[in-house]
Design a protein around this motif. Structure first.
Motif, PDB file in Angstrom:
ATOM      1  N   GLU A 145       7.173 -20.403 -40.626  1.00  0.00           N
ATOM      2  CA  GLU A 145       6.949 -20.949 -39.290  1.00  0.00           C
ATOM      3  C   GLU A 145       5.470 -21.246 -39.071  1.00  0.00           C
ATOM      4  O   GLU A 145       5.111 -22.295 -38.517  1.00  0.00           O
ATOM      5  CB  GLU A 145       7.456 -19.960 -38.233  1.00  0.00           C
ATOM      6  N   LEU A 146       4.594 -20.345 -39.514  1.00  0.00           N
ATOM      7  CA  LEU A 146       3.159 -20.564 -39.336  1.00  0.00           C
ATOM      8  C   LEU A 146       2.689 -21.810 -40.077  1.00  0.00           C
ATOM      9  O   LEU A 146       1.840 -22.558 -39.578  1.00  0.00           O
ATOM     10  CB  LEU A 146       2.377 -19.337 -39.807  1.00  0.00           C
ATOM     11  N   ARG A 147       3.238 -22.047 -41.247  1.00  0.00           N
ATOM     12  CA  ARG A 147       2.849 -23.249 -42.003  1.00  0.00           C
ATOM     13  C   ARG A 147       3.344 -24.518 -41.300  1.00  0.00           C
ATOM     14  O   ARG A 147       2.659 -25.543 -41.296  1.00  0.00           O
ATOM     15  CB  ARG A 147       3.386 -23.170 -43.430  1.00  0.00           C
ATOM     16  N   LYS A 148       4.531 -24.451 -40.711  1.00  0.00           N
ATOM     17  CA  LYS A 148       5.039 -25.601 -39.952  1.00  0.00           C
ATOM     18  C   LYS A 148       4.147 -25.885 -38.749  1.00  0.00           C
ATOM     19  O   LYS A 148       3.842 -27.038 -38.438  1.00  0.00           O
ATOM     20  CB  LYS A 148       6.474 -25.329 -39.488  1.00  0.00           C
ATOM     21  N   VAL A 149       3.738 -24.813 -38.079  1.00  0.00           N
ATOM     22  CA  VAL A 149       2.851 -24.966 -36.923  1.00  0.00           C
ATOM     23  C   VAL A 149       1.515 -25.554 -37.362  1.00  0.00           C
ATOM     24  O   VAL A 149       0.960 -26.443 -36.710  1.00  0.00           O
ATOM     25  CB  VAL A 149       2.642 -23.609 -36.218  1.00  0.00           C
ATOM     26  N   SER A 206       8.390 -17.235 -28.778  1.00  0.00           N
ATOM     27  CA  SER A 206       9.746 -17.091 -28.251  1.00  0.00           C
ATOM     28  C   SER A 206      10.698 -16.979 -29.428  1.00  0.00           C
ATOM     29  O   SER A 206      10.819 -17.910 -30.230  1.00  0.00           O
ATOM     30  CB  SER A 206      10.116 -18.304 -27.383  1.00  0.00           C
ATOM     31  N   ASN A 207      11.347 -15.823 -29.542  1.00  0.00           N
ATOM     32  CA  ASN A 207      12.288 -15.594 -30.643  1.00  0.00           C
ATOM     33  C   ASN A 207      11.632 -15.882 -31.993  1.00  0.00           C
ATOM     34  O   ASN A 207      12.204 -16.526 -32.864  1.00  0.00           O
ATOM     35  CB  ASN A 207      13.543 -16.462 -30.460  1.00  0.00           C
ATOM     36  N   ARG A 208      10.381 -15.416 -32.127  1.00  0.00           N
ATOM     37  CA  ARG A 208       9.593 -15.562 -33.359  1.00  0.00           C
ATOM     38  C   ARG A 208       9.267 -17.017 -33.697  1.00  0.00           C
ATOM     39  O   ARG A 208       8.993 -17.350 -34.853  1.00  0.00           O
ATOM     40  CB  ARG A 208      10.292 -14.878 -34.539  1.00  0.00           C
ATOM     41  N   LYS A 209       9.294 -17.868 -32.686  1.00  0.00           N
ATOM     42  CA  LYS A 209       8.868 -19.253 -32.837  1.00  0.00           C
ATOM     43  C   LYS A 209       7.635 -19.472 -31.962  1.00  0.00           C
ATOM     44  O   LYS A 209       7.561 -18.962 -30.849  1.00  0.00           O
ATOM     45  CB  LYS A 209       9.973 -20.229 -32.409  1.00  0.00           C
ATOM     46  N   VAL A 210       6.679 -20.235 -32.479  1.00  0.00           N
ATOM     47  CA  VAL A 210       5.445 -20.480 -31.737  1.00  0.00           C
ATOM     48  C   VAL A 210       5.673 -21.610 -30.743  1.00  0.00           C
ATOM     49  O   VAL A 210       6.217 -22.664 -31.086  1.00  0.00           O
ATOM     50  CB  VAL A 210       4.288 -20.824 -32.693  1.00  0.00           C
ATOM     51  N   VAL A 211       5.248 -21.369 -29.514  1.00  0.00           N
ATOM     52  CA  VAL A 211       5.495 -22.296 -28.407  1.00  0.00           C
ATOM     53  C   VAL A 211       4.159 -22.672 -27.772  1.00  0.00           C
ATOM     54  O   VAL A 211       3.246 -21.847 -27.701  1.00  0.00           O
ATOM     55  CB  VAL A 211       6.414 -21.626 -27.352  1.00  0.00           C
ATOM     56  N   PHE A 212       4.056 -23.928 -27.328  1.00  0.00           N
ATOM     57  CA  PHE A 212       2.855 -24.336 -26.605  1.00  0.00           C
ATOM     58  C   PHE A 212       3.259 -25.146 -25.384  1.00  0.00           C
ATOM     59  O   PHE A 212       4.412 -25.537 -25.225  1.00  0.00           O
ATOM     60  CB  PHE A 212       1.912 -25.127 -27.508  1.00  0.00           C
ATOM     61  N   ASN A 213       2.313 -25.362 -24.487  1.00  0.00           N
ATOM     62  CA  ASN A 213       2.560 -26.120 -23.270  1.00  0.00           C
ATOM     63  C   ASN A 213       2.290 -27.591 -23.568  1.00  0.00           C
ATOM     64  O   ASN A 213       1.137 -27.987 -23.760  1.00  0.00           O
ATOM     65  CB  ASN A 213       1.641 -25.621 -22.152  1.00  0.00           C
ATOM     66  N   ARG A 217       5.830 -28.799 -20.058  1.00  0.00           N
ATOM     67  CA  ARG A 217       6.917 -27.870 -20.376  1.00  0.00           C
ATOM     68  C   ARG A 217       6.610 -27.174 -21.693  1.00  0.00           C
ATOM     69  O   ARG A 217       5.925 -27.721 -22.559  1.00  0.00           O
ATOM     70  CB  ARG A 217       8.249 -28.621 -20.485  1.00  0.00           C
ATOM     71  N   LYS A 218       7.142 -25.966 -21.839  1.00  0.00           N
ATOM     72  CA  LYS A 218       6.930 -25.208 -23.072  1.00  0.00           C
ATOM     73  C   LYS A 218       7.877 -25.724 -24.154  1.00  0.00           C
ATOM     74  O   LYS A 218       9.062 -25.921 -23.910  1.00  0.00           O
ATOM     75  CB  LYS A 218       7.136 -23.714 -22.822  1.00  0.00           C
ATOM     76  N   ARG A 219       7.315 -25.924 -25.353  1.00  0.00           N
ATOM     77  CA  ARG A 219       8.091 -26.492 -26.444  1.00  0.00           C
ATOM     78  C   ARG A 219       7.747 -25.782 -27.738  1.00  0.00           C
ATOM     79  O   ARG A 219       6.597 -25.419 -27.981  1.00  0.00           O
ATOM     80  CB  ARG A 219       7.769 -27.984 -26.578  1.00  0.00           C
ATOM     81  N   GLU A 220       8.772 -25.554 -28.568  1.00  0.00           N
ATOM     82  CA  GLU A 220       8.523 -25.009 -29.896  1.00  0.00           C
ATOM     83  C   GLU A 220       7.749 -26.041 -30.705  1.00  0.00           C
ATOM     84  O   GLU A 220       8.106 -27.218 -30.736  1.00  0.00           O
ATOM     85  CB  GLU A 220       9.837 -24.679 -30.602  1.00  0.00           C
ATOM     86  N   ILE A 221       6.705 -25.594 -31.355  1.00  0.00           N
ATOM     87  CA  ILE A 221       5.859 -26.534 -32.080  1.00  0.00           C
ATOM     88  C   ILE A 221       6.555 -27.083 -33.313  1.00  0.00           C
ATOM     89  O   ILE A 221       6.547 -28.288 -33.570  1.00  0.00           O
ATOM     90  CB  ILE A 221       4.530 -25.855 -32.466  1.00  0.00           C
ATOM     91  N   SER A 222       7.200 -26.210 -34.093  1.00  0.00           N
ATOM     92  CA  SER A 222       7.768 -26.660 -35.363  1.00  0.00           C
ATOM     93  C   SER A 222       9.028 -27.497 -35.177  1.00  0.00           C
ATOM     94  O   SER A 222       9.214 -28.519 -35.827  1.00  0.00           O
ATOM     95  CB  SER A 222       8.065 -25.456 -36.261  1.00  0.00           C
ATOM     96  N   SER A 223       9.928 -27.090 -34.271  1.00  0.00           N
ATOM     97  CA  SER A 223      11.188 -27.810 -34.087  1.00  0.00           C
ATOM     98  C   SER A 223      11.102 -28.893 -33.025  1.00  0.00           C
ATOM     99  O   SER A 223      11.987 -29.738 -32.925  1.00  0.00           O
ATOM    100  CB  SER A 223      12.295 -26.824 -33.685  1.00  0.00           C
ATOM    101  N   ARG A 224      10.048 -28.843 -32.194  1.00  0.00           N
ATOM    102  CA  ARG A 224       9.841 -29.772 -31.083  1.00  0.00           C
ATOM    103  C   ARG A 224      10.896 -29.625 -29.991  1.00  0.00           C
ATOM    104  O   ARG A 224      11.036 -30.486 -29.132  1.00  0.00           O
ATOM    105  CB  ARG A 224       9.789 -31.234 -31.579  1.00  0.00           C
ATOM    106  N   GLN A 225      11.640 -28.545 -30.010  1.00  0.00           N
ATOM    107  CA  GLN A 225      12.634 -28.301 -28.970  1.00  0.00           C
ATOM    108  C   GLN A 225      11.979 -27.630 -27.771  1.00  0.00           C
ATOM    109  O   GLN A 225      11.122 -26.761 -27.925  1.00  0.00           O
ATOM    110  CB  GLN A 225      13.761 -27.411 -29.499  1.00  0.00           C
ATOM    111  N   PHE A 226      12.416 -28.032 -26.587  1.00  0.00           N
ATOM    112  CA  PHE A 226      11.886 -27.422 -25.381  1.00  0.00           C
ATOM    113  C   PHE A 226      12.505 -26.044 -25.183  1.00  0.00           C
ATOM    114  O   PHE A 226      13.658 -25.798 -25.538  1.00  0.00           O
ATOM    115  CB  PHE A 226      12.166 -28.297 -24.156  1.00  0.00           C
ATOM    116  N   VAL A 227      11.715 -25.149 -24.619  1.00  0.00           N
ATOM    117  CA  VAL A 227      12.160 -23.784 -24.360  1.00  0.00           C
ATOM    118  C   VAL A 227      12.665 -23.704 -22.928  1.00  0.00           C
ATOM    119  O   VAL A 227      11.979 -24.140 -21.997  1.00  0.00           O
ATOM    120  CB  VAL A 227      11.003 -22.780 -24.565  1.00  0.00           C
ATOM    121  N   ALA A 228      13.860 -23.165 -22.763  1.00  0.00           N
ATOM    122  CA  ALA A 228      14.424 -23.028 -21.422  1.00  0.00           C
ATOM    123  C   ALA A 228      13.662 -21.960 -20.656  1.00  0.00           C
ATOM    124  O   ALA A 228      13.497 -20.838 -21.126  1.00  0.00           O
ATOM    125  CB  ALA A 228      15.902 -22.659 -21.505  1.00  0.00           C
TER     126      ALA A 228
END
Length: 211
Positions: free
Chosen positions: A76-80, A100-107, A113-124
């Motif tokens: 995950e860190l390498r993806k970020v 969030s759930n061991r995934k790195v999130v940024f604003n 909105r908060k989004r997972e950096i690696s998957s680009r999915q938004f965090v609810a």
């Protein structure tokens, strides 16, 4: 940036200042994940062979939090790292990060909105004040009764051994009588049983058990 804190740091100093082990620092150096800014020689035995900059130190402190405190995987860190590569040396320190759930999130700047950096999915995000108000409204609807049932006492077969209950509820009259005998006011009883009304309490007061 305060120039007084900018300096050069040995491997031992970085380990103390970041919480990372020397073994972890050396592993990241070998695999190219995070390398010190300066290298004096190829002799790793020399105490000041690898020199870390203040920027290196900040990155490593962030990575220690992500990897060792929050359990974010190296994958995950390498993806970020790849996703934030456009930020250059500031990729780990330029913006606030969450986990969030061991995934790195940024604003995300565009949507805020908060989004997972690696998957680009938004965090609810759950607005707790909305949850609370919705719950109260649901409880109010659940407790709504036919006004004609207020103050009425009935018996339900196979329920509470056919003891009297208030119409439109499952609340035994005997339970409210106990509260009355204990000195509770109508308001206090309704606070415990929101589906009841003053008429129900008065009906309980008129029961022989409450006399």
């Amino acid at each position: 940036m305060d120039r007084a804190v900018i300096g050069a740091f040995s491997e031992d100093q970085v380990a103390k200042l970041t919480g990372l082990s020397r073994a972890q620092l050396r592993q990241w150096n070998r695999n190219g994940f995070i390398r010190p800014s300066f290298k004096a020689s190829d002799d790793a035995r020399k105490p000041y062979n690898f020199i870390y900059s203040f920027t290196d130190l900040l990155k490593l402190r962030v990575l220690n939090q992500l990897r060792n405190k929050h359990g974010v995987s190296m994958q995950e860190l390498r993806k970020v790292e790849r996703a934030l590569d456009h930020l250059g040396d500031d990729k780990w320190t330029k913006q606030k990060l969450w986990v969030s759930n061991r995934k790195v999130v940024f604003n995300e700047p565009e949507s805020l909105r908060k989004r997972e950096i690696s998957s680009r999915q938004f965090v609810a995000e759950i607005a707790l004040e909305v949850v609370t108000s919705d719950a109260r409204e649901d409880i109010r609807r659940l407790n709504d009764r036919d006004e004609g049932a207020v103050g009425q006492v009935v018996k339900r077969r196979h329920f509470h051994s056919s003891e009297p209950v208030f119409a439109g509820t499952r609340i035994p009259v005997a339970a409210i009588v106990d509260y009355i005998e204990a000195g509770y006011s109508n308001e206090q009883i309704i606070g415990q049983f929101p589906s009841l009304r003053d008429g129900d309490i008065e009906a309980a007061r008129s029961m022989p058990e409450a006399a």
